[in-house]
Design an enzyme around this catalytic site. Sequence first.
Site, PDB file in Angstrom:
ATOM      1  N   MET A  24     122.458  56.470  83.181  1.00  0.00           N
ATOM      2  CA  MET A  24     121.190  57.207  83.122  1.00  0.00           C
ATOM      3  C   MET A  24     120.755  57.597  84.532  1.00  0.00           C
ATOM      4  O   MET A  24     119.585  57.924  84.762  1.00  0.00           O
ATOM      5  CB  MET A  24     120.121  56.373  82.424  1.00  0.00           C
ATOM      6  CG  MET A  24     120.488  56.110  80.958  1.00  0.00           C
ATOM      7  SD  MET A  24     119.086  55.814  79.912  1.00  0.00           S
ATOM      8  CE  MET A  24     118.409  54.366  80.688  1.00  0.00           C
ATOM      9  N   GLY A  25     121.685  57.547  85.479  1.00  0.00           N
ATOM     10  CA  GLY A  25     121.366  57.977  86.837  1.00  0.00           C
ATOM     11  C   GLY A  25     120.643  56.907  87.637  1.00  0.00           C
ATOM     12  O   GLY A  25     120.659  55.732  87.276  1.00  0.00           O
ATOM     13  N   HIS A  64     126.486  50.729  89.201  1.00  0.00           N
ATOM     14  CA  HIS A  64     127.109  51.924  88.616  1.00  0.00           C
ATOM     15  C   HIS A  64     128.372  52.299  89.388  1.00  0.00           C
ATOM     16  O   HIS A  64     129.402  52.629  88.799  1.00  0.00           O
ATOM     17  CB  HIS A  64     126.150  53.119  88.689  1.00  0.00           C
ATOM     18  CG  HIS A  64     124.862  52.944  87.944  1.00  0.00           C
ATOM     19  ND1 HIS A  64     123.637  52.843  88.582  1.00  0.00           N
ATOM     20  CD2 HIS A  64     124.596  52.857  86.621  1.00  0.00           C
ATOM     21  CE1 HIS A  64     122.683  52.721  87.673  1.00  0.00           C
ATOM     22  NE2 HIS A  64     123.236  52.717  86.482  1.00  0.00           N
ATOM     23  N   GLU A  88     128.756  44.531  82.250  1.00  0.00           N
ATOM     24  CA  GLU A  88     128.369  43.312  81.516  1.00  0.00           C
ATOM     25  C   GLU A  88     126.884  43.035  81.672  1.00  0.00           C
ATOM     26  O   GLU A  88     126.316  42.232  80.932  1.00  0.00           O
ATOM     27  CB  GLU A  88     129.184  42.114  82.028  1.00  0.00           C
ATOM     28  CG  GLU A  88     130.642  42.174  81.647  1.00  0.00           C
ATOM     29  CD  GLU A  88     131.410  40.933  82.069  1.00  0.00           C
ATOM     30  OE1 GLU A  88     130.831  40.084  82.789  1.00  0.00           O
ATOM     31  OE2 GLU A  88     132.587  40.815  81.687  1.00  0.00           O
ATOM     32  N   LYS A  89     126.257  43.652  82.639  1.00  0.00           N
ATOM     33  CA  LYS A  89     124.811  43.497  82.844  1.00  0.00           C
ATOM     34  C   LYS A  89     124.067  43.723  81.528  1.00  0.00           C
ATOM     35  O   LYS A  89     123.105  43.033  81.221  1.00  0.00           O
ATOM     36  CB  LYS A  89     124.360  44.505  83.911  1.00  0.00           C
ATOM     37  CG  LYS A  89     122.903  44.850  83.904  1.00  0.00           C
ATOM     38  CD  LYS A  89     122.129  43.891  84.729  1.00  0.00           C
ATOM     39  CE  LYS A  89     120.631  44.024  84.598  1.00  0.00           C
ATOM     40  NZ  LYS A  89     120.081  45.295  84.240  1.00  0.00           N
ATOM     41  N   SER A 117     119.520  46.809  89.208  1.00  0.00           N
ATOM     42  CA  SER A 117     118.987  47.587  88.091  1.00  0.00           C
ATOM     43  C   SER A 117     118.128  48.710  88.648  1.00  0.00           C
ATOM     44  O   SER A 117     117.449  48.534  89.669  1.00  0.00           O
ATOM     45  CB  SER A 117     118.128  46.679  87.202  1.00  0.00           C
ATOM     46  OG  SER A 117     117.330  47.478  86.351  1.00  0.00           O
ATOM     47  N   ARG A 132     115.531  49.546  87.471  1.00  0.00           N
ATOM     48  CA  ARG A 132     114.131  49.132  87.313  1.00  0.00           C
ATOM     49  C   ARG A 132     113.642  48.246  88.457  1.00  0.00           C
ATOM     50  O   ARG A 132     112.437  48.046  88.605  1.00  0.00           O
ATOM     51  CB  ARG A 132     113.952  48.401  85.980  1.00  0.00           C
ATOM     52  CG  ARG A 132     114.078  49.324  84.784  1.00  0.00           C
ATOM     53  CD  ARG A 132     113.586  48.656  83.509  1.00  0.00           C
ATOM     54  NE  ARG A 132     113.319  49.645  82.468  1.00  0.00           N
ATOM     55  CZ  ARG A 132     114.230  50.124  81.633  1.00  0.00           C
ATOM     56  NH1 ARG A 132     115.465  49.680  81.707  1.00  0.00           N
ATOM     57  NH2 ARG A 132     113.914  51.037  80.731  1.00  0.00           N
TER      58      ARG A 132
HETATM   59  P1  AMP Z   1     122.215  52.544  82.980  1.00  0.00           P
HETATM   60  O1  AMP Z   1     122.196  53.673  83.957  1.00  0.00           O
HETATM   61  O2  AMP Z   1     121.211  51.484  83.247  1.00  0.00           O
HETATM   62  O3  AMP Z   1     122.225  53.012  81.550  1.00  0.00           O
HETATM   63  O4  AMP Z   1     123.624  51.815  83.190  1.00  0.00           O
HETATM   64  C1  AMP Z   1     124.818  52.532  83.120  1.00  0.00           C
HETATM   65  C2  AMP Z   1     125.958  51.574  83.144  1.00  0.00           C
HETATM   66  O5  AMP Z   1     125.930  50.818  84.356  1.00  0.00           O
HETATM   67  C3  AMP Z   1     125.932  50.563  81.991  1.00  0.00           C
HETATM   68  O6  AMP Z   1     127.254  50.349  81.522  1.00  0.00           O
HETATM   69  C4  AMP Z   1     125.370  49.342  82.665  1.00  0.00           C
HETATM   70  O7  AMP Z   1     125.768  48.124  82.039  1.00  0.00           O
HETATM   71  C5  AMP Z   1     126.000  49.444  84.040  1.00  0.00           C
HETATM   72  N1  AMP Z   1     125.242  48.652  85.025  1.00  0.00           N
HETATM   73  C6  AMP Z   1     123.914  48.696  85.261  1.00  0.00           C
HETATM   74  N2  AMP Z   1     123.572  47.781  86.186  1.00  0.00           N
HETATM   75  C7  AMP Z   1     124.713  47.149  86.531  1.00  0.00           C
HETATM   76  C8  AMP Z   1     125.030  46.084  87.433  1.00  0.00           C
HETATM   77  N3  AMP Z   1     124.100  45.487  88.175  1.00  0.00           N
HETATM   78  N4  AMP Z   1     126.320  45.682  87.529  1.00  0.00           N
HETATM   79  C9  AMP Z   1     127.285  46.271  86.766  1.00  0.00           C
HETATM   80  N5  AMP Z   1     127.050  47.278  85.910  1.00  0.00           N
HETATM   81  C10 AMP Z   1     125.787  47.708  85.786  1.00  0.00           C
END
Ligand code: AMP
Length: 292
Positions: free
Chosen positions: A32-33, A39, A150-151, A187, A189
Site C-alpha cells: 500500500m506504499g 517492504h 510475516e509481519k 510499519s 503506521r
Molecule cells: P502494506 O503496505 O502494509 O500492505 O504491506 C505490504 C507488504 O509488506 C505485506 O506483505 C506486509 O506483510 C509487508 N510488510 C509490512 N511491514 C513489514 C515488515 N516490518 N517486515 C516485513 N514485511 C513487512
Amino acid sequence: MRIPIARTVAELRAAVAAWRQNGLKVAVVPTMGALHEGHLSLVRAALEKVDRVIVTLFVNPKQFNSAADLAAYPRTEHEDAAKLAPLGAHILYVPDAADMYPEGFATTVSVNGVTEGLCGAYRPGHFDGVATVVAKLFLQTGADVAFFGEKDFQQLHVVRRLARDLDIPIEIVACPTVREEDGLAMSSRNARLSPSQRQAAPKLAAILFEAAARIAGGASVDATLDEARSAIAAAGYVRIEYLELRAEEDLAPMHMFDRPGRLLVAAWLGDTRLIDNVAMPARQGAITRAAA
Ligand code: AMP
C-alpha cells in the site's frame, strides 16, 4: 534511474506479456506504499528469486474499517518510486481505485477459517477487502510468485488459502519481519506515533519476545500471556485487542506449547493500532514437557 510505472491493467499486461515471450519468471510484491525497509526486503527477496519484479502500490479502500484511517494513510508515490529504482525492481503498478472497483463491481472474495479471531474479530470486512484485492492483483499480474511479510501473519494465511482454494497458480513466499534497531516492527503506521509514544512502542516487541522465551522454557501459556497483558498495559498501551498463541500451520488457538506456534498481538498506543508476532518453533524439550 527511474522505475517504469503502469497505471492500467492493459499497460501491466503488455509488459508481462513481453517478459513471458522471453521465458522470464515474474514475481509480484503487493504493497500500500509508504515504503520502508520491510517492504524493500520483500522486493530484494523477489529479485533474488525471479527475473522480473512487479511492485504494486494500491491503498485499497475495501480493506479499511474506517474512512478516517483510509484518509490518514500516507500516500508517497514519488518517494516510493525513488526507493524502488535503485533496487532494480522492474515495474511499479499503481492502479486507480475507480479502475480496480468500477461502477457495478459486485464480487467479494471471502476466506473462512483462518480469518476467525485475531485481526478478523476486530476489523470486520478487512480480510474480505484484502482477499478481493490480492486475488485481483494475482490475476492482473499473472505472476509466478508473490512475496508477503510475516509481519501480517494472519494475512499471509488468508493469501495462501485463497490461492490454494481458487487454484491460482502462484507460489506464496513469506519473508521475516524487519524491525527498527530498538525492536519495533517496521510499519507505515509508526510515523503517526508522537515522540513519547515512539519511545514506548518497542516495549510491545520486547514483551512479546520475553513471553515467547518463557513459554518455550516451559512456563504456562495462559499465565504467561496474562502477565504479558499487564506488562503491555503498564508500557502505555491503552487497549490490547489480542495476545494469543496460535498454531503456525493453521492458526488454531493453542493453550499448550506442543507444536510450532506464533505469538500474535494487536494493541493501541494512543490512536495508533500496532500489530506484531513472533515465531515459536517447537523445541523437543518444550514438546515433551507439554505432553507430560
Ligand atoms: P502494506 O503496505 O502494509 O500492505 O504491506 C505490504 C507488504 O509488506 C505485506 O506483505 C506486509 O506483510 C509487508 N510488510 C509490512 N511491514 C513489514 C515488515 N516490518 N517486515 C516485513 N514485511 C513487512
